[in-house]
Design an enzyme around this catalytic site. Structure first.
Site, mmCIF file in Angstrom:
data_model
loop_
_atom_site.group_PDB
_atom_site.id
_atom_site.type_symbol
_atom_site.label_atom_id
_atom_site.label_comp_id
_atom_site.label_asym_id
_atom_site.label_seq_id
_atom_site.Cartn_x
_atom_site.Cartn_y
_atom_site.Cartn_z
ATOM 1 N N LYS A 38 1.106 -1.239 0.070
ATOM 2 C CA LYS A 38 0.070 0.149 0.035
ATOM 3 C C LYS A 38 0.966 1.279 0.108
ATOM 4 C CE LYS A 38 -3.857 -2.096 2.417
ATOM 5 N NZ LYS A 38 -4.690 -2.374 3.829
ATOM 6 N N ASP A 58 -12.203 1.608 4.003
ATOM 7 C CA ASP A 58 -12.438 0.192 3.683
ATOM 8 C C ASP A 58 -13.848 -0.047 3.464
ATOM 9 O OD1 ASP A 58 -10.090 -1.426 3.507
ATOM 10 O OD2 ASP A 58 -10.070 -1.431 5.963
ATOM 11 N N GLN A 118 -5.533 -2.346 9.723
ATOM 12 C CA GLN A 118 -5.238 -3.497 9.011
ATOM 13 C C GLN A 118 -5.707 -4.697 10.027
ATOM 14 O OE1 GLN A 118 -4.015 -3.857 6.018
ATOM 15 N NE2 GLN A 118 -4.243 -5.917 6.195
#
Length: 279
Positions: free
Chosen positions: A52, A119, A96
């Protein structure tokens, strides 16, 4: 000739567009910024976060790392999220997963400001998705829809069968397909006669985490197959949930593993961060 749905090519195209959008934002004094919270030392999570970072740097996004020890308490993580929620320089927040067992993932997700939820997992954003008024989309399902659109695969009126019902892929992709006028069947580990249903699919989305589970006998000729799986087979080779060698000659179009859905997930995460900054 089977069409290969190339996620690498489309993600590259998206990243090139994002470079232009971030440049325009920087001209206005706005630096799109993504906060990434990593709790513990899960190796797969660390690799994903590094990927990322590389992609974010390429398109001109700033990333702010918060690497917390495995012993971090739920209260400590909630306090950090509360701080990031009110920080105007942070446009997207990503926690995460997985989190250590002492932390309730659902509680953490629900505390992220929905307008910074890159997300797309916050309950309000999930609800908006199912009401066909999406504000923030889960990146993997969104990537699947963009990949289909890029290859001019119209889902309207088609029978889409989803194998898997996770909150990350199965459920949200079912909602997106329904919003796009597909007729959707969701199957899972408790589904009776699952393979009879997969053989009816015009569009087959497979996300169950079982290496090469879908075989040639499980699909009909001309099916469009999207393989979300990422597994190692007995020989240690990276494979999907679909047996590509068997299914590819039968399909009209299919995603490869690797190089299909995976690159799209990060590209759409970056795009959503830029969208939040523009907003």
């Amino acid at each position: 000739m089977t069409e290969i749905l190339d996620g690498r090519a489309l993600s590259h195209k998206i990243r090139q567009q994002l470079k232009q959008r971030t440049a325009r934002l920087r001209e206005r004094g706005i630096v799109p910024a993504l906060a990434v919270i990593l709790v513990g030392t899960d190796s797969a999570s660390q690799i994903y976060v590094r990927n990322k970072h590389r992609a974010a740097a390429e398109v001109g996004l700033a990333t702010h790392d918060f690497k917390l020890p495995e012993t971090t308490t739920e209260e400590e993580l909630l306090a950090l999220i509360a701080k990031l929620n009110v920080d105007p320089s942070i446009h997207g927040i990503l926690v995460q997963l997985p989190l250590p067992p002492q932390i309730d993932s659902a509680k953490i997700t629900a505390e992220i400001d929905p307008s910074k939820d890159v997300d797309g997992f916050h309950p309000l954003n999930v609800g908006q998705l199912f009401l066909n008024n999406p504000q923030s989309l889960p990146c993997t399902p969104h990537g699947i829809m963009r990949l289909l659109a890029e290859h001019q695969i119209d889902v309207a009126g088609k029978h889409a069968v989803v194998v898997g019902r996770s909150n990350i892929v199965g459920r949200p992709i079912a909602a997106l397909l329904l919003n796009a006028d597909a007729t959707v069947t969701v199957t899972h580990s408790k589904t009776a006669n699952l393979r009879e249903l997969t053989r009816q699919a015009d569009i087959l989305i497979v996300a169950i985490g079982r290496a090469e589970f879908i075989k040639a006998a499980d699909v009909k000729p001309g099916v469009v197959v999207v393989d979300v799986g990422m597994n190692r087979n007995a020989a240690g080779k990276l494979v999907g949930d679909v047996d590509f060698t068997e299914v590819e000659p039968i399909a009209e179009a299919i995603t490869p593993v690797p190089g299909g859905v995976g690159p799209m997930t990060i590209a759409l995460l970056l795009e959503q961060t830029v969208k939040f900054a523009e907003r």
